[in-house]
Design an enzyme around this catalytic site. Sequence first.
Site, PDB file in Angstrom:
ATOM      1  CB  ILE A  20       9.497  31.366   7.400  1.00 26.74           C
ATOM      2  CG1 ILE A  20       8.942  32.772   7.545  1.00 26.74           C
ATOM      3  CG2 ILE A  20       8.815  30.627   6.279  1.00 26.74           C
ATOM      4  CD1 ILE A  20       9.087  33.637   6.280  1.00 26.74           C
ATOM      5  CD  GLU A  21       8.070  34.162  11.898  1.00 26.19           C
ATOM      6  OE1 GLU A  21       7.671  33.139  11.276  1.00 26.19           O
ATOM      7  OE2 GLU A  21       7.394  35.204  11.993  1.00 26.19           O
ATOM      8  CE  LYS A  71       5.276  31.065   3.129  1.00 28.10           C
ATOM      9  NZ  LYS A  71       4.024  30.667   3.823  1.00 28.10           N
ATOM     10  CE1 TYR A  80      30.969  26.393  -2.119  1.00 22.72           C
ATOM     11  CE2 TYR A  80      32.844  27.463  -1.096  1.00 22.72           C
ATOM     12  CZ  TYR A  80      32.272  26.835  -2.185  1.00 22.72           C
ATOM     13  OH  TYR A  80      32.987  26.664  -3.339  1.00 22.72           O
ATOM     14  CD  GLU A  85       0.949  29.260   3.505  1.00 22.37           C
ATOM     15  OE1 GLU A  85       1.776  30.156   3.257  1.00 22.37           O
ATOM     16  OE2 GLU A  85       0.396  29.134   4.616  1.00 22.37           O
TER      17      GLU A  85
END
Length: 118
Positions: free
Chosen positions: A71-72, A100, A53, A21
């Site tokens: 990813i947390e 993901k 934005y 990964e």
Amino acid sequence: MGKIILENIKLLGFHGCMSEEKYVGSYYTINIEVEFDFYQASVSDNLTQTINYVDLYCIVKEEMKINSKLIEHLAQRIIQKIIKKYKKPLIKHTKVKICKENPPLQGNVDRVCVILDN
């Protein structure tokens, strides 16, 4: 009170605990919601009285360049950068969803997602 929502930001990232990964990468879909009072901006039509934005997108893009095992952790970093830039009193609530796409699992799973509310 209102929200700015960025939906389905698609970026390549190198996040995960598995060695491949970190080298091959995966595609991610990111959604952001920032809740705040933008009444003054709605009346004045002045960009300086709202949350831009474009800046939110740039925060996501920059944080995606920094590898994370989880990813947390990535979601937490994104929220912290938003709060740091716009200060907590202005922002009432922030939500980040990171998915993901095609995770490396031994099964048929489209995506794995985390949602962090702050």
